[in-house]
Design a protein around this motif. Sequence first.
Motif, mmCIF file in Angstrom:
data_model
loop_
_atom_site.group_PDB
_atom_site.id
_atom_site.type_symbol
_atom_site.label_atom_id
_atom_site.label_comp_id
_atom_site.label_asym_id
_atom_site.label_seq_id
_atom_site.Cartn_x
_atom_site.Cartn_y
_atom_site.Cartn_z
ATOM 1 N N UNK A 270 6.928 6.440 -15.089
ATOM 2 C CA UNK A 270 8.197 5.988 -14.542
ATOM 3 C C UNK A 270 8.008 5.258 -13.219
ATOM 4 N N UNK A 271 9.112 4.729 -12.712
ATOM 5 C CA UNK A 271 9.090 3.911 -11.500
ATOM 6 C C UNK A 271 8.539 4.676 -10.295
ATOM 7 N N UNK A 272 8.956 5.943 -10.164
ATOM 8 C CA UNK A 272 8.486 6.730 -9.026
ATOM 9 C C UNK A 272 6.969 6.846 -8.990
ATOM 10 N N UNK A 273 6.366 7.052 -10.156
ATOM 11 C CA UNK A 273 4.905 7.166 -10.229
ATOM 12 C C UNK A 273 4.237 5.826 -9.921
ATOM 13 N N UNK A 274 4.819 4.744 -10.439
ATOM 14 C CA UNK A 274 4.281 3.409 -10.153
ATOM 15 C C UNK A 274 4.316 3.135 -8.657
ATOM 16 N N UNK A 275 5.415 3.492 -8.005
ATOM 17 C CA UNK A 275 5.530 3.266 -6.568
ATOM 18 C C UNK A 275 4.497 4.100 -5.809
ATOM 19 N N UNK A 276 4.259 5.322 -6.239
ATOM 20 C CA UNK A 276 3.259 6.161 -5.586
ATOM 21 C C UNK A 276 1.868 5.558 -5.724
ATOM 22 N N UNK A 277 1.553 5.029 -6.902
ATOM 23 C CA UNK A 277 0.264 4.379 -7.117
ATOM 24 C C UNK A 277 0.109 3.170 -6.201
ATOM 25 N N UNK A 278 1.180 2.405 -6.059
ATOM 26 C CA UNK A 278 1.117 1.195 -5.242
ATOM 27 C C UNK A 278 0.986 1.530 -3.759
ATOM 28 N N UNK A 279 1.743 2.510 -3.301
ATOM 29 C CA UNK A 279 1.645 2.923 -1.901
ATOM 30 C C UNK A 279 0.259 3.456 -1.580
ATOM 31 N N UNK A 280 -0.359 4.139 -2.538
ATOM 32 C CA UNK A 280 -1.719 4.638 -2.343
ATOM 33 C C UNK A 280 -2.693 3.482 -2.147
ATOM 34 N N UNK A 281 -2.512 2.404 -2.901
ATOM 35 C CA UNK A 281 -3.361 1.218 -2.744
ATOM 36 C C UNK A 281 -3.197 0.615 -1.353
ATOM 37 N N UNK A 286 -5.254 0.379 4.758
ATOM 38 C CA UNK A 286 -4.757 0.535 6.119
ATOM 39 C C UNK A 286 -3.438 -0.162 6.365
ATOM 40 N N UNK A 287 -2.710 -0.494 5.304
ATOM 41 C CA UNK A 287 -1.445 -1.212 5.434
ATOM 42 C C UNK A 287 -0.244 -0.274 5.392
ATOM 43 N N UNK A 288 -0.531 1.017 5.377
ATOM 44 C CA UNK A 288 0.505 2.040 5.396
ATOM 45 C C UNK A 288 0.029 3.133 6.339
ATOM 46 N N UNK A 289 0.777 3.374 7.408
ATOM 47 C CA UNK A 289 0.380 4.346 8.410
ATOM 48 C C UNK A 289 1.533 5.283 8.723
ATOM 49 N N UNK A 290 1.223 6.366 9.455
ATOM 50 C CA UNK A 290 2.228 7.389 9.734
ATOM 51 C C UNK A 290 2.341 7.599 11.235
ATOM 52 N N UNK A 291 3.576 7.898 11.692
ATOM 53 C CA UNK A 291 3.699 8.283 13.096
ATOM 54 C C UNK A 291 3.396 9.772 13.212
ATOM 55 N N UNK A 292 3.358 10.257 14.426
ATOM 56 C CA UNK A 292 2.914 11.640 14.657
ATOM 57 C C UNK A 292 3.848 12.681 14.068
ATOM 58 N N UNK A 293 5.116 12.313 13.859
ATOM 59 C CA UNK A 293 6.091 13.286 13.384
ATOM 60 C C UNK A 293 6.252 13.279 11.866
ATOM 61 N N UNK A 294 5.545 12.395 11.184
ATOM 62 C CA UNK A 294 5.737 12.261 9.734
ATOM 63 C C UNK A 294 4.716 13.081 8.961
ATOM 64 N N UNK A 297 1.261 13.388 3.969
ATOM 65 C CA UNK A 297 1.028 13.558 2.531
ATOM 66 C C UNK A 297 2.140 12.906 1.701
ATOM 67 N N UNK A 298 3.242 12.531 2.353
ATOM 68 C CA UNK A 298 4.348 11.891 1.657
ATOM 69 C C UNK A 298 4.265 10.383 1.903
ATOM 70 N N UNK A 299 3.732 9.663 0.923
ATOM 71 C CA UNK A 299 3.540 8.230 1.095
ATOM 72 C C UNK A 299 4.852 7.489 1.301
ATOM 73 N N UNK A 300 5.955 8.069 0.857
ATOM 74 C CA UNK A 300 7.253 7.420 1.041
ATOM 75 C C UNK A 300 7.623 7.269 2.507
ATOM 76 N N UNK A 301 6.996 8.054 3.386
ATOM 77 C CA UNK A 301 7.310 8.018 4.813
ATOM 78 C C UNK A 301 6.346 7.131 5.592
ATOM 79 N N UNK A 302 5.453 6.439 4.893
ATOM 80 C CA UNK A 302 4.483 5.579 5.560
ATOM 81 C C UNK A 302 5.114 4.293 6.093
ATOM 82 N N UNK A 303 4.701 3.900 7.274
ATOM 83 C CA UNK A 303 5.233 2.693 7.929
ATOM 84 C C UNK A 303 4.417 1.486 7.489
ATOM 85 N N UNK A 304 5.095 0.401 7.145
ATOM 86 C CA UNK A 304 4.417 -0.805 6.698
ATOM 87 C C UNK A 304 3.638 -1.478 7.817
#
Length: 514
Positions: A270-281, A286-294, A297-304
Amino acid sequence: MATSSSTISLTDQYPEIVEYLAALETTERIKHYPHLTERAPNIEIDVEKLSNDTSNNNNDEEEEEDRDSSTIASLRHEGIKDFSLQLLTNIEPSTYINITTLDVSHNELSDLPGIASLCNLEVLCIKRNWFNTLPTDIGKLHKLKKIDASRNFMKPNIDSLRLNELKNLSQLQLLDVTLNQKCRTADHRKYIKQYLQPLEVEVLVTVWQEASNGEHNCIGASAAQRNAILLRSQLEPWGTVNLRRRLVMDFGQDPADQLVVENGAKKLVDRGTIMEMLLSCYQKEGLLQFDNDSDSTDLNLGIGQRKVIRVDGVPVRQELLNEIIEELKDWRHNGKRGGSSNNRERPSIKAECYMILRSPTLEEETTSEAKGTYASRREKRRHKKMEGNKKLWNLALQAIKETDPDFATRCSEIAVTYGFTGSPHIDRQNSSPFYGLSLGNFTEYTGCVAVECSPRIMAHVNTKNRLGRVDGRHPHFVTPYDDQNEERFSLIYYDTLGAFEAPGPAIFTKSLDS
């Protein structure tokens, strides 16, 4: 920076920009995938074929018999942008009457002029094109049984699907509008089926799957609810098909990874899994990073963190800007003109106020000025709104005339906004690129129009006191500014009624650092 009314595609009009953006993307891509000096070919996943590896010979024989008594005309994968019957070079014009199947899938078409000549057509396949309405003369094909209009830009309404014409096709059995982004709910399917009654037409629509928690496999019910700094939010406007394609073509992933086996049958994840695969790529590059409060492990919270290029729009002369900002401030503080915070004519966008002015020429076409009557209450409200904002419209139009007089003749609407923030979205109703002009005391090079140019490249277009041209058929949003203490007005010029121009580059000038 002027546009062209030519039928030449945007890609052909701006080859230098297309090549420039492609080179930037390639440079970023080969850092991690040295073998992908060019995008990998897209390999479509045919689940039905995978699930039915053993074919029935009897069915094959029946299909052969059908072919003997009819003519199949195919222009699949020909890269065609403009259709004509003369393209059917292997078929004599005198035998057009024998054509029962026409397949023009996988091209860049938006209409099929002359199709009425195929009076015995039973099957029409326009899959994977640029149609935002069904072909003009489709209502003249009285023997039509099946229409495959999947993977286009149809909307679930009377005009886009030409429902009044389809209703007269007494033999119609199937209408496939799957993977058309706007046709995506069970209610849409029900509406189309009911409208076509008493015909019993099977209507195929891609109904968005729901995740286990009952929510759709997407972030935010609308663009207004998406945090624009998050990469997931920036990618959300893309349809699932585009996300699957990106995994294969831009990140070198095996398309087989998009399949799972469930109850002995193969199906697409499904779409959710596809999005998770893409965010992992993206994270691996190094195109997805996290701030200190995030939660990392949740790729949906990664900053572009994609590569950003900076582009300036064309300056508007100061005297005209002064007049426009004066009108905008009066509009904002005069509730009768539509500038109050209660007026949000596009609620899917996060803005304190969003008002749409329609071209007076279009208003005149739908009203009877002599009698003072209007076709509907809506048109009466539109006319009243334009009456109160005629000066603002004229000033705004003067700015675009001085920058791009050709586009000024095509502009069908101007959106007037105050406090527009974030809101990653795609303008699917637009026929061509738009212009944006922003004014106010916000800091320059904040409050830009951010637009995705390619999977790894973003452009920030500076529209402060400038007219920036952007193709809104690519995901775009407004970059952060101090919206609590600064004012930002914007004028967005667009065309929804003119000749459709297939999307080309997302921007039309090179970056300031080029």
